[in-house]
Scaffold this motif. Sequence first.
Motif, short mmCIF file in Angstrom:
data_model
loop_
_atom_site.label_atom_id
_atom_site.label_comp_id
_atom_site.label_asym_id
_atom_site.label_seq_id
_atom_site.Cartn_x
_atom_site.Cartn_y
_atom_site.Cartn_z
N ARG A 121 2.51 -3.23 -8.22
CA ARG A 121 1.69 -2.10 -8.66
C ARG A 121 0.26 -2.52 -8.95
O ARG A 121 -0.66 -1.70 -8.91
CB ARG A 121 2.27 -1.47 -9.93
N ASN A 136 -4.47 9.07 -8.43
CA ASN A 136 -4.65 7.63 -8.66
C ASN A 136 -5.17 7.32 -10.06
O ASN A 136 -4.91 6.24 -10.60
CB ASN A 136 -5.60 7.05 -7.61
N GLN A 139 0.08 5.05 -11.17
CA GLN A 139 -0.03 3.91 -10.26
C GLN A 139 1.23 3.83 -9.41
O GLN A 139 2.29 3.45 -9.90
CB GLN A 139 -0.21 2.63 -11.08
#
Length: 368
Positions: free
Chosen positions: A95, A192, A196
């Motif tokens: 991530r 965004n 995430q």
Amino acid sequence: MNLSIGIVGLPNVGKSTLFNAITKKSVPAENYPFCTIDPSVGVVPVPDERLYKLAEFSKTKKTVPAIVEFVDIAGLVKGASEGEGLGNQFLQHIREVNAIAHVVRVYEDNNLIHVHGKVDPVDDIEIINLELIIADKQVVEKRLSSLDRDVKRNDKDALILKDLLDRILENLKKDIFASKTEFTEEQLALVNKNIQLITMKPMMFVLNRKSGSKNIIDDATDPKHIALMEYFKKENAIYTTVDARIENDLKDFEGEEKEMFRQELGASNDDGINDLIKSGYKLLNVITYFTTGVEETRGWTIQKGWTAPLAGTAIHTDFKDKFVRAEVVFWSDLIESGSYGVAREKGLVKTEGKEYIVKDGDVIEFKI
């Protein structure tokens, strides 16, 4: 700007060996799963002959290439999204990167175990993809749950975000990556900013072959080869091929000596590592502009589409606010002219203002 690419894949597909070859930095690369526990990070220069031609042109004292960061992430297995094989920890590492290089083994070798007992590239890809999708599904559902209170009181921002996340979740439930969801630029930025997601990140594939072994990608009639190429075509995927073991063995050699050993080892004449680094840079949707002079020639990384003032922030954040104008010439025009003076006489050096969109290969002198 910091750009990072996470190297992921099943255990024993060559991730750490590839990382060693890319970064010339040693991390464990043994023949068993979960050898790599914590991600290793290596900063590597982006191969770019333009930089060195400009450095030669300017007779510069110091040459600084654009860079990209590669992160070696431990192998994922089926069930990683449920915590199998320290999966939750490794998924969190993914991530945190900007893009993903998914390493896929495409060679047969009875002496090197495959975590599932057989080599099937498309099957391996789908196993990893499913784990990423399941992990993101959990994250989206948790985020939607946290929005409940604001949605019930008709908070405008919460309602907009809920709609976007619902659309993502609908795709994830169909085993479709979040990146396949259609958004406007503003909607994508909102997503965004608030969450995430791994499956929102750009992904490329690295096909790891092995000299002296049966390589699936060498036989165009092999059903596994055909299935892999059809998958890439359907997904419009970026992929590159590399022999990680050979490239790792050659990582300390340069020039003619490196090519001589490459031939002795029976490897391809292509430098798969350079191709990989360039492909990764392309995957990040970034470009390079240059500054050049006697003291230093440097490549600067910016997002494609940035204006001149924004591009200047790569050098210093003050450049955006203090920007007056930029003197711009394309790198090859400058070299072919032989000097800035001649380039100016030919009208190749342009004075650009705040609206100018910087192009890949521009040589820029900022006026502030």
